[in-house]
Design an enzyme around this catalytic site. Structure first.
Site, short mmCIF file in Angstrom:
data_model
loop_
_atom_site.label_atom_id
_atom_site.label_comp_id
_atom_site.label_asym_id
_atom_site.label_seq_id
_atom_site.Cartn_x
_atom_site.Cartn_y
_atom_site.Cartn_z
N ASP A 10 -55.09 37.12 -93.46
CA ASP A 10 -56.53 36.19 -93.85
C ASP A 10 -57.53 37.11 -92.59
OD1 ASP A 10 -57.61 33.97 -93.72
OD2 ASP A 10 -57.22 33.50 -91.54
N ASP A 12 -60.83 34.89 -91.02
CA ASP A 12 -61.58 33.87 -90.36
C ASP A 12 -60.61 33.01 -89.65
OD1 ASP A 12 -63.85 35.12 -91.06
OD2 ASP A 12 -63.89 32.94 -92.57
N GLU A 19 -65.11 31.99 -86.31
CA GLU A 19 -65.24 30.45 -86.52
C GLU A 19 -66.59 29.94 -86.03
OE1 GLU A 19 -65.28 29.68 -89.17
OE2 GLU A 19 -63.29 30.01 -90.62
N LYS A 55 -69.46 27.04 -98.95
CA LYS A 55 -70.74 26.51 -99.75
C LYS A 55 -69.30 25.14 -100.08
CE LYS A 55 -70.23 28.96 -103.34
NZ LYS A 55 -69.95 30.38 -102.20
N ARG A 57 -67.56 23.24 -97.34
CA ARG A 57 -68.44 23.22 -96.09
C ARG A 57 -69.40 22.32 -96.42
NH1 ARG A 57 -66.73 27.04 -92.20
NH2 ARG A 57 -64.41 26.93 -93.05
N ALA A 85 -78.11 32.98 -96.82
CA ALA A 85 -78.93 32.72 -95.65
C ALA A 85 -77.36 32.72 -94.39
CB ALA A 85 -79.83 31.17 -95.39
N THR A 123 -58.16 36.11 -98.24
CA THR A 123 -59.21 34.87 -97.83
C THR A 123 -60.09 34.04 -98.21
OG1 THR A 123 -60.74 34.49 -95.59
CG2 THR A 123 -60.42 36.54 -97.51
#
Length: 253
Positions: A10, A12, A19, A55, A57, A85, A123
Site C-alpha cells: 500500500d 498512503d 495523509e 474524489k 472523499r 489540483a 493502492t
C-alpha cells in the site's frame, strides 16, 4: 505450503505518512486556489479517511460535513478539477522533500530488490501520486522496480473491497498464498484479508485505533537495526526490525 513470491505495498500511510502532511495539505491548497473557504484540519481529515479515494472523499465531505454547500450543475467535473489540483499540489510537496518515506521502508524495499523478490504497489491513490512519491524518494527509475502498479480507478470498487488485490494477483499470475501485503489502515486490512493475502500492518496516528485483528503482524513502524519497532500484535520471532527473513517467516507461519 506456497513459497513467498511477491511483496504488495500500500502507499498512503504505509510507505510514507502522506495523509496528514501530504494529501490533507494539498487538498487545502486546492480549495484555496479554487476560492473555497473549506479547511480540512487534522481531526476532520481523520474522519474523512473513513472513505478511500480522493474524489470520493470530497463527495463524502459535502454529504456529511458541509451539507449547505450548493453543488454546481457540473458537479462531477467540479470534483475532478479539485482532485486534479490536489494531485498537482501533492506532487509539488513531494518534489520539495516534505513527505519522506517511513522508517525502514527504503531498507526493506532495497533488500527485497537485491534478493530478486517481486514487488507491486496496491493502492487507491492515483498513479500520478504513486509515481511522484517513488521518484522523489527512491529515485527516477524506482517505479520500474515494481512489476505492477495497481492504483486509482483501475477497478471500480476501491478498498475495503478486495478487487484491487485480486487484480494485482491476476496480473502477476500469483495465488494469494504466494504474496504478502503491507497495509496501515482498517480499509487496507479489510481489502487484503478479503483477498486472502497475509498482511503486515504498520500503524500511524490516524489508524492506531483501527481493528487489525485480521493482520498477521502489527507494528508501529518497520524499524531499523538501530531503531527498533514495537510489536503491537503477532510474533516478531526475536527480530527488532522488519527484514526479508521476518517477512518470509510471517508469510509461512
Amino acid at each position: 505450503m506456497a513459497e513467498l513470491q511477491a511483496l504488495l505495498f500500500d502507499v498512503d500511510g504505509t510507505l510514507a505518512d502522506t495523509e496528514r502532511d501530504g494529501h490533507r495539505v494539498a487538498f487545502n491548497m486546492a480549495f484555496d486556489e479554487a476560492g473555497l473557504d473549506w479547511d480540512w484540519d487534522e481531526a476532520l481529515y481523520g474522519d474523512l479517511l473513513a472513505v478511500t479515494g480522493g474524489k470520493e472523499r470530497i463527495r463524502y465531505y459535502l454529504d456529511k460535513f458541509n451539507t449547505e454547500f450548493e453543488k454546481p450543475e457540473n458537479f462531477d467535473d467540479f470534483v475532478k478539477g479539485l482532485h486534479a489540483a490536489k494531485t498537482k499540489f501533492y506532487t509539488q510537496l513531494l518534489s520539495e522533500g516534505k513527505i519522506p518515506l517511513r522508517t525502514g521502508v527504503e531498507r526493506l524495499i532495497q533488500e527485497a530488490r537485491d534478493a530478486g523478490m517481486r514487488m507491486a504497489v496496491v493502492t487507491t491513490t492515483t498513479p500520478a501520486n504513486v509515481t511522484a512519491l517513488l521518484t522523489n524518494t527512491l529515485g527516477d527509475d524506482s517505479e520500474s522496480w515494481f512489476e505492477v502498479i495497481a492504483a486509482g480507478d483501475i477497478v471500480p470498487a476501491k478498498k475495503p473491497a478486495p478487487d484491487i488485490y485480486h487484480w494485482a494477483l491476476e496480473q502477476m499470475s500469483l495465488t494469494p498464498e504466494e504474496a504478502i501485503a503491507f497495509e496501515d489502515s482498517s480499509n487496507g486490512i479489510l481489502s487484503s484479508s478479503a483477498a486472502n493475502v497475509r498482511t503486515i500492518v504498520t500503524i500511524n496516528e490516524y489508524t492506531k485505533d483501527d481493528d487489525f485483528s485480521a493482520a498477521h503482524l502489527v507494528l508501529d513502524h518497520m524499524g531499523e537495526p538501530e531503531e527498533a519497532f514495537t510489536v503491537l500484535s503477532g510474533n516478531a520471532q526475536g527480530h527488532n526490525h522488519l527484514n526479508l527473513d521476518l517477512v518470509k517467516a510471517v508469510a509461512n507461519a
